[in-house]
Scaffold this active site. Structure first.
Site, PDB file in Angstrom:
ATOM      1  N   GLY A  81       0.824  -1.218   0.000  1.00 23.92           N
ATOM      2  CA  GLY A  81       0.000   0.000   0.000  1.00 23.92           C
ATOM      3  C   GLY A  81       0.851   1.259   0.000  1.00 23.92           C
ATOM      4  O   GLY A  81       1.956   1.287   0.540  1.00 23.92           O
ATOM      5  N   ARG A 118       1.195  -5.661  -5.063  1.00 19.05           N
ATOM      6  CA  ARG A 118       1.200  -6.593  -3.934  1.00 19.05           C
ATOM      7  C   ARG A 118       1.626  -8.011  -4.318  1.00 19.05           C
ATOM      8  O   ARG A 118       1.345  -8.954  -3.587  1.00 19.05           O
ATOM      9  CB  ARG A 118      -0.186  -6.632  -3.295  1.00 19.05           C
ATOM     10  CG  ARG A 118      -0.579  -5.351  -2.563  1.00 19.05           C
ATOM     11  CD  ARG A 118      -1.708  -5.588  -1.602  1.00 19.05           C
ATOM     12  NE  ARG A 118      -2.167  -4.376  -0.938  1.00 19.05           N
ATOM     13  CZ  ARG A 118      -1.624  -3.881   0.168  1.00 19.05           C
ATOM     14  NH1 ARG A 118      -0.623  -4.499   0.744  1.00 19.05           N
ATOM     15  NH2 ARG A 118      -2.095  -2.781   0.710  1.00 19.05           N
ATOM     16  N   ASP A 122       5.288  -7.883   5.619  1.00 20.57           N
ATOM     17  CA  ASP A 122       5.310  -9.014   4.676  1.00 20.57           C
ATOM     18  C   ASP A 122       6.383  -8.823   3.598  1.00 20.57           C
ATOM     19  O   ASP A 122       7.136  -9.745   3.286  1.00 20.57           O
ATOM     20  CB  ASP A 122       3.945  -9.167   3.983  1.00 20.57           C
ATOM     21  CG  ASP A 122       2.909  -9.815   4.903  1.00 20.57           C
ATOM     22  OD1 ASP A 122       3.313 -10.601   5.787  1.00 20.57           O
ATOM     23  OD2 ASP A 122       1.708  -9.533   4.744  1.00 20.57           O
ATOM     24  N   LYS A 149       8.098   0.693   5.493  1.00 19.56           N
ATOM     25  CA  LYS A 149       6.975   1.512   5.025  1.00 19.56           C
ATOM     26  C   LYS A 149       5.661   0.942   5.520  1.00 19.56           C
ATOM     27  O   LYS A 149       5.501  -0.279   5.545  1.00 19.56           O
ATOM     28  CB  LYS A 149       6.975   1.498   3.485  1.00 19.56           C
ATOM     29  CG  LYS A 149       5.763   2.050   2.852  1.00 19.56           C
ATOM     30  CD  LYS A 149       5.123   1.121   1.837  1.00 19.56           C
ATOM     31  CE  LYS A 149       4.428  -0.049   2.477  1.00 19.56           C
ATOM     32  NZ  LYS A 149       3.574  -0.821   1.582  1.00 19.56           N
ATOM     33  N   THR A 150       4.740   1.729   5.920  1.00 14.56           N
ATOM     34  CA  THR A 150       3.315   1.435   6.052  1.00 14.56           C
ATOM     35  C   THR A 150       2.657   2.484   6.938  1.00 14.56           C
ATOM     36  O   THR A 150       3.165   2.808   8.018  1.00 14.56           O
ATOM     37  CB  THR A 150       2.964   0.027   6.588  1.00 14.56           C
ATOM     38  OG1 THR A 150       1.550  -0.055   6.706  1.00 14.56           O
ATOM     39  CG2 THR A 150       3.575  -0.353   7.918  1.00 14.56           C
ATOM     40  N   ASP A 160       0.175   1.991   8.513  1.00 17.45           N
ATOM     41  CA  ASP A 160      -0.417   1.278   9.656  1.00 17.45           C
ATOM     42  C   ASP A 160       0.416   1.413  10.933  1.00 17.45           C
ATOM     43  O   ASP A 160      -0.078   1.184  12.030  1.00 17.45           O
ATOM     44  CB  ASP A 160      -0.559  -0.219   9.340  1.00 17.45           C
ATOM     45  CG  ASP A 160      -1.550  -0.470   8.220  1.00 17.45           C
ATOM     46  OD1 ASP A 160      -2.062   0.512   7.664  1.00 17.45           O
ATOM     47  OD2 ASP A 160      -1.812  -1.642   7.900  1.00 17.45           O
ATOM     48  N   LYS A 220     -26.364  17.387  16.166  1.00 18.25           N
ATOM     49  CA  LYS A 220     -27.478  16.476  15.887  1.00 18.25           C
ATOM     50  C   LYS A 220     -27.041  15.088  15.392  1.00 18.25           C
ATOM     51  O   LYS A 220     -27.882  14.240  15.153  1.00 18.25           O
ATOM     52  CB  LYS A 220     -28.437  17.109  14.896  1.00 18.25           C
ATOM     53  CG  LYS A 220     -27.843  17.409  13.527  1.00 18.25           C
ATOM     54  CD  LYS A 220     -28.907  17.935  12.578  1.00 18.25           C
ATOM     55  CE  LYS A 220     -28.330  18.200  11.205  1.00 18.25           C
ATOM     56  NZ  LYS A 220     -29.266  18.743  10.264  1.00 18.25           N
ATOM     57  N   GLY A 275      -5.812   0.817   8.691  1.00 22.22           N
ATOM     58  CA  GLY A 275      -4.845   0.127   9.539  1.00 22.22           C
ATOM     59  C   GLY A 275      -5.326  -1.312   9.578  1.00 22.22           C
ATOM     60  O   GLY A 275      -6.195  -1.634  10.384  1.00 22.22           O
ATOM     61  N   ARG A 276      -4.777  -2.120   8.681  1.00 23.42           N
ATOM     62  CA  ARG A 276      -5.342  -3.448   8.449  1.00 23.42           C
ATOM     63  C   ARG A 276      -5.509  -4.250   9.733  1.00 23.42           C
ATOM     64  O   ARG A 276      -6.515  -4.889   9.959  1.00 23.42           O
ATOM     65  CB  ARG A 276      -4.484  -4.228   7.460  1.00 23.42           C
ATOM     66  CG  ARG A 276      -5.043  -5.610   7.188  1.00 23.42           C
ATOM     67  CD  ARG A 276      -4.125  -6.468   6.376  1.00 23.42           C
ATOM     68  NE  ARG A 276      -3.878  -5.904   5.056  1.00 23.42           N
ATOM     69  CZ  ARG A 276      -2.682  -5.566   4.622  1.00 23.42           C
ATOM     70  NH1 ARG A 276      -1.628  -5.716   5.407  1.00 23.42           N
ATOM     71  NH2 ARG A 276      -2.523  -5.078   3.424  1.00 23.42           N
ATOM     72  N   GLU A 334      -9.888  -0.085  11.515  1.00 20.36           N
ATOM     73  CA  GLU A 334     -10.249  -0.962  10.392  1.00 20.36           C
ATOM     74  C   GLU A 334     -10.168  -2.442  10.769  1.00 20.36           C
ATOM     75  O   GLU A 334     -10.973  -3.255  10.354  1.00 20.36           O
ATOM     76  CB  GLU A 334      -9.284  -0.662   9.240  1.00 20.36           C
ATOM     77  CG  GLU A 334      -9.551  -1.404   7.976  1.00 20.36           C
ATOM     78  CD  GLU A 334      -8.479  -1.121   6.943  1.00 20.36           C
ATOM     79  OE1 GLU A 334      -8.814  -1.080   5.765  1.00 20.36           O
ATOM     80  OE2 GLU A 334      -7.299  -0.927   7.299  1.00 20.36           O
ATOM     81  N   GLU A 350      -7.541   8.576   1.555  1.00 18.77           N
ATOM     82  CA  GLU A 350      -7.351  10.043   1.548  1.00 18.77           C
ATOM     83  C   GLU A 350      -5.978  10.448   2.067  1.00 18.77           C
ATOM     84  O   GLU A 350      -5.476  11.520   1.744  1.00 18.77           O
ATOM     85  CB  GLU A 350      -8.386  10.716   2.471  1.00 18.77           C
ATOM     86  CG  GLU A 350      -9.820  10.593   2.057  1.00 18.77           C
ATOM     87  CD  GLU A 350     -10.467   9.274   2.448  1.00 18.77           C
ATOM     88  OE1 GLU A 350      -9.740   8.344   2.850  1.00 18.77           O
ATOM     89  OE2 GLU A 350     -11.689   9.175   2.325  1.00 18.77           O
ATOM     90  N   ARG A 364      -3.087   8.285   2.237  1.00 20.60           N
ATOM     91  CA  ARG A 364      -1.914   7.457   1.897  1.00 20.60           C
ATOM     92  C   ARG A 364      -0.962   8.110   0.898  1.00 20.60           C
ATOM     93  O   ARG A 364       0.180   7.684   0.767  1.00 20.60           O
ATOM     94  CB  ARG A 364      -2.362   6.099   1.352  1.00 20.60           C
ATOM     95  CG  ARG A 364      -3.089   5.264   2.372  1.00 20.60           C
ATOM     96  CD  ARG A 364      -3.087   3.810   2.010  1.00 20.60           C
ATOM     97  NE  ARG A 364      -3.434   3.559   0.633  1.00 20.60           N
ATOM     98  CZ  ARG A 364      -3.545   2.344   0.105  1.00 20.60           C
ATOM     99  NH1 ARG A 364      -3.333   1.285   0.858  1.00 20.60           N
ATOM    100  NH2 ARG A 364      -3.861   2.171  -1.151  1.00 20.60           N
TER     101      ARG A 364
HETATM  102  P1  FBP Z   1       0.698  -1.912   3.593  1.00 20.19           P
HETATM  103  O1  FBP Z   1       0.750  -2.708   4.857  1.00 20.19           O
HETATM  104  O2  FBP Z   1       1.028  -2.675   2.395  1.00 20.19           O
HETATM  105  O3  FBP Z   1       1.477  -0.643   3.723  1.00 20.19           O
HETATM  106  O4  FBP Z   1      -0.807  -1.426   3.356  1.00 20.19           O
HETATM  107  C1  FBP Z   1      -1.537  -0.873   4.360  1.00 20.19           C
HETATM  108  C2  FBP Z   1      -2.962  -0.555   3.949  1.00 20.19           C
HETATM  109  O5  FBP Z   1      -3.094   0.820   3.677  1.00 20.19           O
HETATM  110  C3  FBP Z   1      -3.907  -0.990   5.067  1.00 20.19           C
HETATM  111  O6  FBP Z   1      -4.058   0.033   6.014  1.00 20.19           O
HETATM  112  C4  FBP Z   1      -5.155  -1.326   4.304  1.00 20.19           C
HETATM  113  O7  FBP Z   1      -5.911  -2.290   4.992  1.00 20.19           O
HETATM  114  C5  FBP Z   1      -4.639  -1.885   3.012  1.00 20.19           C
HETATM  115  O8  FBP Z   1      -3.382  -1.279   2.799  1.00 20.19           O
HETATM  116  C6  FBP Z   1      -5.550  -1.604   1.852  1.00 20.19           C
HETATM  117  O9  FBP Z   1      -5.054  -2.264   0.746  1.00 20.19           O
HETATM  118  P2  FBP Z   1      -5.326  -1.858  -0.759  1.00 20.19           P
HETATM  119  O10 FBP Z   1      -4.512  -0.646  -1.032  1.00 20.19           O
HETATM  120  O11 FBP Z   1      -4.834  -3.010  -1.536  1.00 20.19           O
HETATM  121  O12 FBP Z   1      -6.782  -1.569  -0.886  1.00 20.19           O
END
Ligand code: FBP
Length: 547
Positions: A78, A142, A173, A199-200, A202, A239, A248-249, A308, A422, A424
């Site tokens: 991602g 990926r 990964d 990188k991530t 998350d 209201k 954040g997977r 998430e 929004e 990333r």
């Molecule tokens: P990475 O771990 O590869 O950096 O991706 C994180 C992420 O943004 C997660 O937060 C999210 O669940 C996932 O990628 C969404 O994946 P995709 O971009 O394939 O929809």
């Protein structure tokens, strides 16, 4: 291509480097390392890259030059703000080692290496992308690099381009795979070094040597800005209850950081849900109680943050997912032949009674998602599960029951939002711009020092860049054995939110006050120019962890 005024001004920004990377440097080796667990097994699987020491760079006198080498780079997984700065730092780093060095980018992720799709990155291209968000310079993907045939196919193009070192920019990964590749190339004497960069957005790839994964700083600032805007709207109209799911997977770091920045009324932390063995109903009851409490105080509005990955932390659902993973891995061929409309029935027929009952109790949208959609690493695609909507509906149901019993007398109207994509590809904050550039530049120095199977490490990042410490950590030292697709595999251990950690404890100390009162904080947009206390602040997570 037309550029915005900010893009033009930002292109001129010169990211800061740790002192050791500014001139000539020397390598200081620490003690040999061990994997975080399962030492014997990890050592057996990585005989050539296990046990290497943590290394640190220190400044020294003299000029730095090395023999000419060509280098390859891959963006994996991602998007995360700052990827372009890792590449520009790497480019400047290899040019510092030797002006004749060349950098090749493999296109659309690890698949580009296997399919031999690449481009040479030149001064002109790199200058277009300095300090910009996105991964579009070479694209990302990926594809999982894990098979010998892929490594051999990759080696063909590396040899054809005379590439002697490869940098893989990815999450846990992808860096696990980088390490497997480093081990394989070393074992066969391929003469190709492999270096990883963390990188991530998350934030779950961190440890003592990796204080943060890049992109977390910028992404959480973007989400916090928008959460703050929603809070102000919420507090103006008085209201709605806003249910906001944050990307954040797995780990809830993004949600926790945004909560620290904005003070919402309810924040769910997946790791806590797991530790307390909570059910979906426990979570719904907790939210309904906060809503009732505020209604009694005359406030029929508020903000709820939902990570998430929440669903996967609910212990009963976690057990179900684990059995599903093993069952689907063992029956993949059969399962692929089953038509979509019969897949749920197939799953039900192959699960234990206990898990089949849990599976049946879930809303259809969630059970379909769990059974049908996986990413190439076998992960459930949690970003596709509309947890924020599911929770809002379940809370509404509970409150209408409580209304009948006279427990709830307020009003409950909801809005839902999901913030992920929004943030990333936002232009990296000053912190991410400096950190990423340093990570890339430092990766070049690790290659210059002849290292392989290392991850680029920049430490002491809570302090000004002058005090940052550059070095490298062996990837094997972050590994343990985990079950993946039904088999035990060596993988980098994910860093989840620590319930004994300072950021979580700070949140717990304040959450009751944030629930009852309206203590919203409005962080506003990321500032790139201006006073340092506005522009250069690290995340509150990093501040609380390092302070
Ligand atoms: P990475 O771990 O590869 O950096 O991706 C994180 C992420 O943004 C997660 O937060 C999210 O669940 C996932 O990628 C969404 O994946 P995709 O971009 O394939 O929809």
């Amino acid at each position: 291509m037309e550029k915005s005024a900010l893009q033009i001004a930002r292109a001129a920004y010169q990211p800061k480097l740790p002192v050791a990377l500014r001139g000539n440097l020397t390598v200081v080796e620490g003690e040999p390392t061990q994997s975080v667990a399962d030492q014997e097994e990890v050592e057996r699987l990585f005989p050539n890259t296990y046990g290497m020491p943590y290394i640190k760079f220190e400044p020294t006198e003299g000029e730095m030059t090395t023999a000419q080498i060509n280098v390859g780079v891959i963006l994996s997984g991602g998007q995360a703000p700052g990827g372009h700065n890792v590449i520009s730092g790497l480019y400047d780093g290899i040019k510092k080692l030797n002006k004749k060095n060349k950098l090749y980018g493999f296109l659309l992720g690890p698949g580009g290496l296997v399919d031999h799709k690449y481009m040479e990155l030149t001064d002109e291209i790199i200058d277009e992308y300095r300090n910009t968000g996105g991964f579009d310079i070479i694209g990302s993907g990926r594809t999982k690099l894990e098979k010998k045939e892929q490594f051999d196919k990759g080696l063909e193009i590396l040899q054809a381009l005379d590439i002697k070192a490869l940098v893989i920019i990815g999450g846990d990964d992808s860096n696990t795979n980088a390490c497997v590749l480093a081990e394989y190339y070393k074992a066969i004497g391929a003469g190709v070094q492999v270096i990883g960069c963390p990188k991530t957005i998350d934030g779950d790839l961190k440890n003592e040597a990796i204080e943060a994964s890049f992109g977390f700083d910028t992404a959480t600032k973007v989400y916090s800005e928008v959460i703050g805007n929603i809070m102000r709207d919420c507090n103006s109209a008085k209201k709605y209850w806003h249910f906001i799911k944050l990307m954040g997977r797995s780990a809830s770091h993004v949600t926790l950081e945004c909560a620290l920045q904005t003070h919402p009324n309810v924040t769910l932390i997946g790791e806590e849900v797991e530790a307390k063995n909570q059910t979906l109903d426990d979570i719904v009851t907790y939210i309904a109680e906060v809503v009732t409490d505020r209604a009694n105080l005359g406030m029929n509005y508020g903000v709820v943050l939902v990570p998430e990955g929440l669903i996967e932390f609910i212990p009963a659902i976690k057990k179900l997912i684990s059995e599903l993973n093993d069952m689907l891995a063992a029956n993949q061929k059969d399962f692929d032949l089953v038509s979509d409309e019969h897949k749920i029935d197939y799953v039900l027929a192959h699960l234990s009674d206990e898990n089949a009952a849990i599976f049946r109790s879930l809303p259809l949208s969630v059970s379909r998602q769990l059974a049908l959609e996986r990413d190439p690493h076998g992960n459930v695609q949690v970003s596709l599960i509309e947890t924020e909507q599911l929770l809002a509906e379940m809370v509404e149901k509970k409150l209408s029951e409580w209304k009948k019993d006279g427990i709830f007398t307020g009003k409950f109207a909801t809005q839902h939002h999901f913030f992920g994509y929004e943030g990333r590809c936002a232009a990296p904050s000053n912190w991410d711009a400096d950190y990423c550039y340093s990570l890339g530049f430092n990766a070049a120095m690790l290659m210059g020092a002849g290292k392989t199977g290392y991850m680029s490490s920049i430490k002491n990042t809570f302090r000004p860049a002058d005090e940052w410490v550059a070095g490298g950590i062996p990837i094997t030292s972050m590994m343990n054995m985990e079950k993946r697709s039904g088999e035990m595999k060596p993988v980098i251990r994910k860093a989840l939110v620590e319930l004994s950690g300072k950021p979580y404890k700070f949140f717990v100390r304040h959450r009751t006050e944030w629930a009852r009162n309206t203590s919203f904080v409005y962080p506003g947009p990321i500032q790139y120019f201006g006073p340092s206390e506005v522009c250069d602040r690290p995340t509150l997570t990093l501040t609380l962890e390092q302070e």
